[in-house]
Write a protein that holds these residues in place. Structure first.
Motif, short mmCIF file in Angstrom:
data_model
loop_
_atom_site.label_atom_id
_atom_site.label_comp_id
_atom_site.label_asym_id
_atom_site.label_seq_id
_atom_site.Cartn_x
_atom_site.Cartn_y
_atom_site.Cartn_z
N CYS A 64 -26.70 -31.33 34.34
CA CYS A 64 -26.72 -30.07 35.06
C CYS A 64 -26.56 -30.32 36.55
O CYS A 64 -27.30 -31.12 37.13
CB CYS A 64 -28.01 -29.31 34.78
N CYS A 86 -30.06 -28.65 38.28
CA CYS A 86 -31.38 -29.28 38.20
C CYS A 86 -31.31 -30.77 37.92
O CYS A 86 -32.32 -31.46 37.98
CB CYS A 86 -32.24 -28.58 37.13
N CYS A 133 -27.41 -24.43 30.89
CA CYS A 133 -28.36 -25.55 30.94
C CYS A 133 -29.67 -25.08 30.33
O CYS A 133 -30.28 -24.13 30.80
CB CYS A 133 -28.58 -26.01 32.39
N CYS A 140 -32.80 -25.42 33.03
CA CYS A 140 -33.05 -24.47 34.13
C CYS A 140 -32.40 -23.11 33.92
O CYS A 140 -32.59 -22.19 34.71
CB CYS A 140 -32.59 -25.07 35.46
ZN LIG Z 1 -30.17 -27.20 34.81
#
Ligand SMILES: [Zn+2]
Ligand SMILES: [Zn+2]
Length: 738
Positions: free
Chosen positions: A483, A486, A443, A446
């Motif tokens: 994701c 996050c 991701c 994050c």
């Molecule tokens: Zn993420």
């Protein structure tokens, strides 16, 4: 074979038992052989077992249970029982577990098909009129000691079943029921002299090898040969000639091959050579077929059996030769239940039947190379390509100097060579040992790397199916570009290349090229793989993108370029055999190129992309300098007292209960033995600490070569009670360190 005269017998049953149990045989007057397969009561169940000797006489006869059934089959050959004992003691498993492998498929024992066999009754003194039909039968059976199956007699003489039955009733002929096996190979039936073909088509080195091995077959010497030939040197043709000799001696041959090489292409070559098909033993064949092959191995009518690892366990009664092709392959090591190495055990098996064994490879394992060097094995070398073709030209592409474009994986130099081959209507192979699209997804928002829920591993992006898959436990889920950590959308990025991604890149550059991806995801059955191999051979494909599935065994005449996309994979793996294995795979893939190119200008090309042009493995490959590389590896193994100089074993502990596992493993550590020449490491969390829902810890045991490492481990682990939630696995001569 030793007869068991007593009424009491010792029976080893299939299952988790190491010691036999005593039983009584009902029929006092019959002699039973060691190896006889029986059915016995066991608790509330009935289990199949094998008589392994006289009863121990430690229990009063009246308290013993009775053998329920003695199967009407030949007893297991003595070498099979010896193999069972050896495998069990070497790998620290119970004999009953190995017996279970030998007795698989169980249907062969519990429900074989029978047929009626008739032979002449020479003791018959009754005066019975010999009619014309009866005479036909008697003439046909004349001088046949073992008789003939009912169907054969009917076919040959034209008499009916009723006549045969009547003749048996009148005691003119004897009727016997025997289990059905495959027909004898034509070889056994012919006079061996008329079958003796010359092998002038072989080159000098091949002939020399054939003569050496044949000599051992004829003299029944259990020599171990390393048949060491460069890719395309005609190893198969060479050992085929020795198989022929084995058959000429009236004996059975066993050929072990890694499953992925056991293709119809291989079978066709065999058929062409021998004019009959070998018996193929692999995971793909039907139960019915397995049953027949097993029984035919047992009664000696199976001439040539070719199979994957488990074929070693077949009860071959009259073995004259074993061939282990691609002996360095990890596929010979079973990594579950009984963790045995079929190659190593095959060597033991050959000594039991006084027959030679041939280990064939273009890139032998370091252990085998070492044994050949020291004269323990007989080293037979095939240094030239059998077709007379030249070896390919190998070049390195320095990726720091010639990098691929952003988000791309192929250097402009490799792309240029691909274009050349396309223009010449020649084939190219791009090798990357990574399934799927990308080995990792991150991701961007994050930084989270997407992991498996059951294991400590990354999920592999399989974009063609729009899923993420764990290659260790098989867990998969649909790929959603959100994701889970996050919650940000559209930021998940694929990291690194897999074969699907290379496919995408090629499609962009050469949209018209006929492209095929060969990996276990795209080729999920034998038929599909065979069809694809045919397609490539028939020039219906321009570019192949493949994993190690394509690395070996295949011969594509028009393949002139091999591109190794990432040679650095595997070099950083860090386990004992990482560099050896990388070397083997790279050399094998390289060997696919230009196998039939006889002219210098037509030579096959191999391009290796690397960031590390100074790496000793890459260098050894580019200079075609295998032995120098092996010698260096041996020096470093000797320095570290690693195999083949020292011995290794692992203990793997796993449990769903993390804390309890930790406590248990520390308890085990406290009990660890102290010996000067044994070192114990651990308990360390396994490299994949969490796998298939279980936490895992490992001990690594390293010892001098002369230490009985099995005894050390068994003494040690017997000092502790292992609770049910913990699984303790012993792995002797481990291959996997995960
Ligand atoms: Zn993420
Ligand atoms: Zn997993």
């Amino acid at each position: 074979m030793k007869n068991v005269n007593s009424k009491e017998v010792s029976v080893l049953v299939s299952g988790p038992f190491n010691e036999p149990f005593d039983y009584v045989l009902e029929d006092k007057n019959t002699n039973f052989n060691v190896g006889q397969i029986v059915l016995v009561p066991f608790g509330k169940r009935k289990i199949v077992g094998v008589i392994i000797g006289d009863g121990t006489k430690t229990i009063p006869e009246t308290k013993l249970k009775t053998v329920l059934k003695v199967y009407d089959l030949d007893p297991l050959p003595k070498p099979s029982i010896e193999l069972m004992n050896f495998v069990a003691s070497w790998y620290c498993v119970t004999r009953g577990l190995v017996l279970k492998m030998i007795l698989s498929p169980i249907e062969a024992i519990t429900s074989p098909d029978f047929e009626k066999v008739y032979k002449i009754n020479i003791h018959n003194e009754n005066e019975i009129k010999i009619t014309n039909k009866r005479k036909l039968v008697l003439d046909f059976l004349l001088n046949l000691d073992i008789g003939k199956p009912q169907n054969d007699i009917i076919e040959q003489t034209g008499v009916s079943k009723a006549i045969l039955r009547d003749m048996a009733k009148k005691k003119l002929i004897q009727e016997k029921k025997v289990y059905k096996t495959l027909k004898l190979n034509p070889y056994f039936l012919k006079n061996s002299k008329e079958n003796k073909k010359n092998y002038d088509f072989l080159n000098l080195e091949q002939k020399f090898s054939v003569d050496k091995i044949n000599d051992s077959i004829i003299k029944t010497k259990s020599d171990c040969f390393l048949l060491d030939g460069v890719p395309g040197s005609g190893k198969t043709e060479t050992y085929f000639e020795t198989v022929r000799t084995c058959l000429d001696q009236g004996k059975q041959a066993l050929i072990l091959l890694p499953e992925i090489i056991l293709t119809t292409d291989w079978e066709k070559r065999f058929l062409k050579k021998f004019s009959f098909a070998p018996l193929v033993w692999n995971s793909g064949i039907t139960k019915k077929k397995k049953k027949k092959i097993w029984l035919s191995a047992l009664n000696g009518s199976a001439g040539v059996i070719v199979g994957a690892r488990s074929a070693l366990m077949l009860p071959i009664s009259n073995l004259g030769l074993i061939v282990v092709d691609e002996e360095h392959e990890q596929a010979f090591k079973q990594e579950e239940n009984v963790r045995y190495n079929a190659r190593d055990m095959a060597i033991y098996r050959s000594t039991r039947s006084s027959s030679p064994i041939v280990l064939a490879s273009a890139t032998p394992s370091l252990e085998t190379f070492y044994n050949a060097k020291n004269g323990k094995y007989i080293h037979l070398s095939l240094p030239k390509r059998a077709t007379g073709a030249t070896l390919p030209h190998i070049k390195l592409i320095d990726l720091t100097a010639h990098p691929p474009g952003t988000g791309k994986w192929l250097s402009p130099l490799l792309v240029g060579e691909l274009e050349n081959k396309l223009n010449n209507k020649e084939q190219s192979l791009l090798f990357l040992n990574r399934r799927g699209y990308a080995p990792l997804s991150i991701c961007n928002s994050c930084g989270d790397k997407i992991k498996c829920v059951n294991c400590d591993t990354w999920l592999v992006d399989h974009r063609s199916k729009n899923i993420l898959v764990c290659h260790h436990c098989g867990y998969s889920r649909i790929f959603e570009n959100i994701c889970k950590k996050c919650g940000v959308e559209g930021q998940i990025k694929a990291c690194g290349p897999g074969v699907e991604r290379i496919e995408e890149e090629i499609k962009e550059i050469f949209p018209k090229a006929r492209l095929i991806v060969l990996s276990s995801d795209t080729m999920n059955n034998h038929k599909m793989l065979n069809d694809t191999v045919e397609k490539i051979k028939n020039n219906k494909v321009d570019i192949i993108v493949g994993t190690q599935m394509i690395a070996k065994g295949h011969d594509f005449p028009n393949l002139k370029l091999v591109g190794i996309v990432d040679s650095d994979i595997g070099l950083s793996g860090g386990d004992l055999r990482a560099s050896e294995r990388t070397f083997q795979v790279l050399q094998q893939v390289s060997g696919r190129s230009g196998r039939h190119s006889k002219k210098e200008e037509d030579k096959g090309v191999v391009l290796i992309q690397t960031f590390d042009t100074q790496n000793p493995i890459i260098n050894a490959i580019s200079k075609n300098n295998r032995n120098e590389f092996f010698d260096k590896e041996l020096v470093s193994r000797q320095y570290a007292n690693m195999p083949p100089y020292g011995r290794l074993a692992s203990i793997i502990l796993s449990s769903r209960l993390e804390r309890k596992l930790e406590i248990y493993s520390l308890k085990l550590l406290k009990l660890a033995p102290f010996f000067k020449n044994v070192k114990i490491f651990g308990p360390a969390p396994a490299p994949i600490y969490f796998l298939r829902g279980r936490f895992r810890r490992r001990f690594l045991i390293k010892s001098d070569k002369n230490v009985n490492i099995q005894d050390v481990i068994l003494n040690w682990t017997s000092k502790i009670n292992t609770p049910n939630h913990i699984k303790l696995t012993i792995d002797i001569d481990p291959f996997s360190f995960m």
